[in-house]
Structures are given as structure tokens and as C-alpha cells.
Design an enzyme around this catalytic site. Structure first.
Site, PDB file in Angstrom:
ATOM      1  CB  CYS A  87     -13.730  52.707   8.129  1.00 52.48           C
ATOM      2  SG  CYS A  87     -12.448  53.947   7.936  1.00 52.48           S
ATOM      3  CG  HIS A 207     -12.464  50.934  12.475  1.00 52.66           C
ATOM      4  ND1 HIS A 207     -12.289  50.183  11.336  1.00 52.66           N
ATOM      5  CD2 HIS A 207     -12.147  52.202  12.135  1.00 52.66           C
ATOM      6  CE1 HIS A 207     -11.876  50.962  10.347  1.00 52.66           C
ATOM      7  NE2 HIS A 207     -11.779  52.192  10.802  1.00 52.66           N
ATOM      8  CD  GLU A 209     -13.242  46.848  12.256  1.00 48.24           C
ATOM      9  OE1 GLU A 209     -14.212  47.447  12.747  1.00 48.24           O
ATOM     10  OE2 GLU A 209     -12.442  47.382  11.445  1.00 48.24           O
TER      11      GLU A 209
END
Lengths: 237, 89
Positions: A87, A207, A209
């Protein structure tokens, strides 16, 4: 020996804690790195997490690029150290020119936050070897400056060299206009993430994560592969 | 004292949805006849020392490496005297 992965915190970074957690979930040691510190603490790889570093002033990632920690990261990345930009981290990587192209405001001007389906196009990079080429995954996407642009010539080069790492393939909910369901932000050629020629530097807007444990995120662990890939790379290196 | 103005605009081939949104709003507000709007950034730099060729070169370098991202943006550098006289640079 445990693999050590640095996670950078700039002023305005949001996802550093989640990224550190993802690194640990994958079985590695997470090493916090501070933006004003040139010292990379002998980490084996670095993740630039998401957020709004320096308030996204001027352009997303434009000011972070000149921070002391980035000087060291740019130097190490050019020498082959694996770097993942997620990002805002992807935006920083394009501003540093470690990755080609640039990120601009979403074509519909709205902030977007949803689960996003992606196809892994290149499973040979340092960060994607745990996936199969062509595998479809779903991970969260949340941004306003997510539109990937580059010159036609650069896009052709990325395609020809297999450097498109992940591509948007839809998954948007019914409330979105048809085109937006497939491509959430107007990114050229549906590009969600790319790599450099060497395959050690990868940037993507969605994302991984946030999708490493079943309890949170998409309810799946589709993002974990980015972190297990780098573990595999580091322990076999 | 001299002021240097750096204007940064998206390259013509890059889609500018913000400019489009402004353009679409114009008729609703009663402003007719504008067929296109593109939005950019203007930087006003107050130069502390003498504005010689070396200083201008540094400013062009600053514009190219930082104020503009030349992957997506073009820029122009103009010198403006405090009394308002303008000179292209």
C-alpha cells in the site's frame, strides 16, 4: 538462526504492528526500524507497511523517500536485499524508482475498503514463491491513491518480463458498479502489484498482512504466503 | 527578493478524475461553457540569497526530483519579482 525482517515506521504509518505480527506468525523475528535511523540492524529483509507516511503530503510516499532509513534501504535493495512495499509502502517504492510507474487517486475518487480477489501472476519472486502461478487469493484492499499508472512502453515491458506479480480479478460486492467489481481503482491493466527485474523488490496495494490468521481480515489466511515465501528464501539462502 | 513559482501539472495523457469532478460540478453551479478542467499544484518559493543561474539550476533540480514526479507530471519554473513582473525561465 531466525530470519530477521525489518518493518519500517514512518510518521503516519498505520500497519506496522500488523506487519510485525504477520512476520512473527510466519515464524520469523520482526525488527522495528525507525524512519530517522539509517541503521537497518542487520535485517535480512525489509517490509514498508501501509498508512499515510508524512500525511501523504505532496504525493503519497514522496517525502518518505528522502528519510534516512530509505537511503539505506535503497542501497541494500539494489544489492539484492528483499523488500516488500504494501500500500503506502508500494507508493514509496515507486517514488524511489525502485519500481517503475506511479500511484494516483482512485479513478472514482472514493476511499475503498473491501476484500479483493487477486490472481498471483508471478510466483517466482522472493515474496510470492509460496503461491502457485495463477492461484487466486482474497486479501483486504484499503486506499484512496491506488491507481497504478505507467507509460505504455513500461507496461509492455512489465508484461513481457512477467513482472506483474498480482492482478485484480474482481470480488467486489454487489453494490459496486460492474467495472469497479473487477478493477477497484482504475489501475492500468488491472495491476495490483509488480516486481523489479531481479525479483527481490515487490510492491502491491492490497494488504497480505491483514490476512494471516482466520480470526481477522478475510477470515482466510491468503496473505500469509508473502511472509512464508520470504522465510523460505531466507533460510535456504 | 525574488520569488520562484513552480507549476506542476499531470501529463496530458494521465487521467485526472479530480479535474473531471470539478468540471462536472460547474454546470450545476451555473458556470457554463467549460469543456475540460485539469487540476495541478503551484509552489511559491521565496529565495533567500541572490537568484543567479546556480540558484535557478538548483530549483529546477528540486522541481524535477521532488516537487514533481516526472513519471506522471510536467513542471514549469517561473521567476516572479516582488513587484509582480514575470519572466519565463
Amino acid at each position: 538462526m531466525t530470519a530477521r525482517v525489518g518493518v519500517v515506521t514512518f510518521p503516519g504509518t498505520l500497519d506496522d504492528r500488523d506487519t510485525q505480527r504477520a512476520v512473527r506468525v510466519a515464524g520469523m523475528e520482526a525488527v522495528p526500524l525507525w524512519h530517522r535511523d539509517k541503521d537497518l540492524k542487520q535485517v535480512d529483509a525489509v517490509v514498508l507497511p501501509g498508512g499515510f507516511s508524512y500525511g501523504d503530503y505532496l504525493r503519497a510516499g514522496a517525502i518518505s523517500r528522502f528519510s534516512p532509513v530509505m537511503e539505506s534501504i535503497i542501497e541494500q535493495a539494489k544489492a539484492g536485499m528483499p523488500v516488500l512495499g504494501i500500500c503506502n509502502g508500494f507508493q514509496v517504492l515507486t517514488e524511489t524508482h525502485l519500481l517503475p510507474g506511479a500511484m494516483l487517486r482512485n479513478n472514482h475518487l472514493h476511499f475503498i475498503c473491501r476484500d479483493q480477489k487477486l490472481r498471483v501472476e508471478n510466483a517466482d519472486t522472493a515474496w510470492t514463491s509460496s503461491y502457485e502461478s495463477g492461484q487466486e487469493i482474497s486479501i483486504p484492499l484499503k486506499n484512496i491513491d491506488g491507481r497504478y499508472v505507467a507509460e505504455e512502453r513500461v507496461l509492455d515491458e512489465l508484461e513481457a518480463e512477467g513482472r506483474v506479480v498480482v492482478r485484480y480479478i474482481g470480488g467486489g460486492l454487489g453494490g459496486y458498479p460492474l467495472e469497479e467489481r473487477r478493477n477497484p481503482n482504475g489501475s492500468l491493466r488491472d495491476i495490483a502489484g509488480i516486481t523489479n527485474a531481479a525479483g527481490n523488490v515487490v510492491g502491491l496495494m492490497p494488504h497480505p498482512e491483514h490476512a494471516v490468521e482466520p480470526l481477522v481480515g478475510t477470515g482466510r489466511t491468503d496473505g500469509l504466503g508473502f511472509f512464508t515465501s520470504i522465510l523460505k528464501k531466507l533460510v535456504t539462502a | 527578493m525574488a520569488r520562484v513559482v513552480v507549476d506542476v501539472m499531470l501529463k496530458p495523457e494521465i487521467l485526472d478524475p479530480q479535474g473531471q469532478a470539478v468540471q462536472r460540478a460547474l454546470p450545476r453551479l451555473g458556470f457554463e461553457g467549460i469543456s475540460d478542467v485539469r487540476q495541478g499544484k503551484r509552489f511559491e518559493l521565496e529565495v533567500a540569497g541572490p537568484l543567479d543561474e546556480a540558484a535557478l539550476t538548483r530549483i529546477r533540480e528540486m522541481a524535477e526530483t521532488f516537487l514533481a514526479n516526472t513519471v506522471i507530471e510536467d513542471f514549469t519554473v517561473k521567476v516572479e519579482d516582488v513587484d509582480g513582473a514575470k519572466a519565463e525561465s
